[in-house]
Write an enzyme that holds these catalytic residues in place. Structure first.
Site, short mmCIF file in Angstrom:
data_model
loop_
_atom_site.label_atom_id
_atom_site.label_comp_id
_atom_site.label_asym_id
_atom_site.label_seq_id
_atom_site.Cartn_x
_atom_site.Cartn_y
_atom_site.Cartn_z
N CYS A 1 -34.52 19.30 -41.74
CA CYS A 1 -35.88 19.05 -41.03
C CYS A 1 -36.00 19.76 -39.45
O CYS A 1 -36.71 20.39 -39.63
CB CYS A 1 -36.59 17.89 -41.11
SG CYS A 1 -35.26 16.52 -40.88
N HIS B 1 -40.41 15.42 -34.97
CA HIS B 1 -38.93 15.43 -35.06
C HIS B 1 -38.52 16.55 -34.19
O HIS B 1 -37.74 17.34 -34.94
CB HIS B 1 -38.63 15.50 -36.63
CG HIS B 1 -37.46 14.96 -36.93
ND1 HIS B 1 -36.65 15.05 -37.96
CD2 HIS B 1 -36.46 14.15 -35.96
CE1 HIS B 1 -35.47 14.55 -38.10
NE2 HIS B 1 -35.35 13.92 -36.73
#
Length: 555
Positions: free
Chosen positions: A53, A114
């Site tokens: 990710c 993130h």
């Protein structure tokens, strides 16, 4: 194409290409994503720039391989581990949001970030979405983890916890030894050096201690712009809040132009799903979560229709990388399905880790029901959006993405990508060559993970496959596949079975050398120091370490 379109981006988390109906799944119900494909263009060879990710999303936002921005790791921690780490998307990187902002767009991000928060203090927000071109942010600065839900096993790397404890012990022993040597006169050393060792040891110890019990409070938080609204977040209402925020953003900005990036927390573990969808799918909790996400897509598309914006909005749906094969609870599968493709999340070379859904819709501008088999990349979204907004790409850096508009409209038949480079962290694992004359898609693997148990197709028992060390195999000569004939990468070619083998390997080798010459050294954002938890960087609603608040007015 007329005036600037509104732009709506959907990015799922950990969704496999085989998990949705328009890519061949006939057991999960995804009518809304399928409708996008039916009314628009579907890509069958859409490739993430990384199989995890943090680096994949950095590439998506910047149009550049993550190694160029320092978001590719050379250690075993390939994603940010804490809100209170100092690594993240560098402030000198230019996201598509910033460029669209300069073209008069109102820009919003709802959901997962993130990409880091702070650099030097708990509120400098150097990596924050609002410092990267977004006018509005509502969501998680981090990512979902099992520890965000009560009674779930911790997801923080067990090996990381063990290493933190080991380093704490080693440094403590060193401090005691140096102090004893200094006091007895056996060692000549300055107290300042001993104090530095003591501080480092304290950091490692606090990080180790914090990984037991505090993760939910320190990582599982929601923010609105710069303000923390929930710490810890209450998962039972998160999906409804995200949906409400997305619909509200569209309504507020219906006179446009706007960019709305809906970055789903779905379908990452712990797969928290509202009661309406629990037990309704044929694939357990994972399937329930996929179907809930599709429902959210539908509700957001409905809001476009309600505001009369459907024909004025460029819409995109994708996943950040392949499904997580090793995500299991006993015999229950908690990760996605990657269809016919080998491998999954975390695997830099195998198709299952990087080939993802890619669907576009813009009624009246893009043809309906078109399927494109050409190689494309998530990095292509960057120049595509800048083109649609009437902006200019940065001239002071390499942009690896290519404008997709001619391909999507059918004005071009071939992808502009001749080569795509597939990294695992900062290690190049494979290279794809799109030989345009013949239509062949050659792919050479220089490094592959060692599956556990052998032949299993994933690294069960490890959580995720490694990029280097004893857990990988180096291939010299490389493994070679022609994806146009063997998309499952089942039968490696050799000089005996493929007359062009040597020519292809040499061509890919030269391209790799040329690519490496375009790389310049940059600070490593995922270094061990940068991913380490630092108390002075911890976002906190309240008085640290007693971080708690709930500012949501949920109806």
């Amino acid at each position: 194409m007329g005036s600037k379109p509104n732009i709506l981006l959907f990015l799922a988390d950990d969704l496999g290409i085989g998990d949705i109906g328009c890519y061949g799944n006939n057991t999960l119900r995804t009518p809304n994503i399928d409708r996008l494909a039916r009314e628009g263009v579907k890509l069958t060879q859409h490739i993430a720039a990384a199989p995890l990710c943090t680096p994949s999303r950095a590439a998506f936002l910047t149009g550049r391989y993550p190694i160029r921005s320092g978001m590719a790791s050379n250690n075993r921690y390939r994603a940010l581990q804490w809100n209170a780490g100092s690594g993240g998307l560098p402030p000198n990187e230019t996201t598509f949001a910033r460029l669209l902002q300069q073209q008069g767009y109102t820009t919003g991000l709802i959901g997962k970030w993130h990409q880091g928060v702070n650099c030097e203090s708990f509120n400098d927000h150097c990596h924050h979405p609002l410092n990267h071109g977004f006018d509005y942010f509502y969501g998680m600065p981090f990512t979902l983890q099992n520890t965000c839900q009560e009674n779930k096993p911790p997801e923080l790397d067990v090996a990381l916890q063990a290493n933190l404890w080991l380093y704490s012990q080693i440094i403590s022993l060193a401090v005691l030894t140096l102090t004893a040597g200094k006091l007895t006169g056996l060692i000549t050393i300055r107290w300042k050096i001993i104090a530095s060792f003591t501080l480092a040891g304290g950091l490692f110890f606090i990080s180790w201690y914090s990984s037991y019990g505090f993760v939910q409070y320190w990582n599982c938080i929601l923010m609105r712009n710069h303000e923390i609204t929930e710490q810890p977040m209450r998962l039972e209402r998160t999906a409804s809040l995200m949906l409400k925020e997305a619909v509200s953003f569209i309504k507020r900005n219906k006179h446009g132009p706007f960019l709305l990036f809906v970055s789903f927390l779905h379908v990452h573990t712990p797969l928290f799903t509202i009661k309406k969808f629990l037990g309704k799918s044929r694939h357990g909790l994972y399937g329930d979560n996929v179907e809930e996400m599709d429902w959210m897509v539908g509700k957001i598309l409905d809001s476009l229709d309600k505001e009369g914006l459907k024909n004025h909005t460029f819409t995109y749906f994708a996943s950040d990388h392949g499904g997580h094969l090793e995500a299991q609870d006993g015999s229950v599968q908690l990760g996605g399905w990657n269809g016919i493709y080998k491998g999954g999340k975390g695997m830099g070379g195998w198709e299952g880790g990087i080939r993802v859904p890619g669907v576009f819709r813009w009624p009246g501008v893009l043809p309906a029901g078109m399927v494109i088999d050409e190689p494309t990349s998530l990095m292509d979204i960057y120049p595509t959006l800048v083109h649609l907004a009437g902006g200019m790409l940065p001239q002071d850096r390499v942009i690896d993405g290519r404008n997709l508009v001619p391909l999507l409209q059918g004005r071009a038949q071939k992808s502009e990508h001749e080569f795509l480079f597939h990294y695992c962290g900062s290690y190049l694992h494979a290279v794809r060559w799109h030989e345009k004359d013949s239509g062949a898609i050659w792919k050479a693997h220089y490094v592959t993970p060692i599956f556990h148990p052998p032949g299993a197709g994933a690294c069960y028992g490890k959580g995720i496959c490694p990029c280097f060390g004893e857990g990988v195999t180096h291939h010299d000569p490389p493994l070679l596949f022609d994806l146009s004939r063997d998309p499952s990468e089942a039968k490696p070619l050799s000089a005996d079975t493929e007359p062009l083998y040597d020519t292809v390997i040499k061509k890919i080798g030269r391209a790799t050398e040329e690519h490496r010459r375009t790389l310049t050294p940059v600070p490593e954002q995922l270094s061990l120091y940068n991913i380490l938890w630092k108390p002075w960087l911890q976002p906190c609603c309240g008085t640290f370490p007693f971080c708690w608040c709930d500012k949501e007015e949920f109806m």
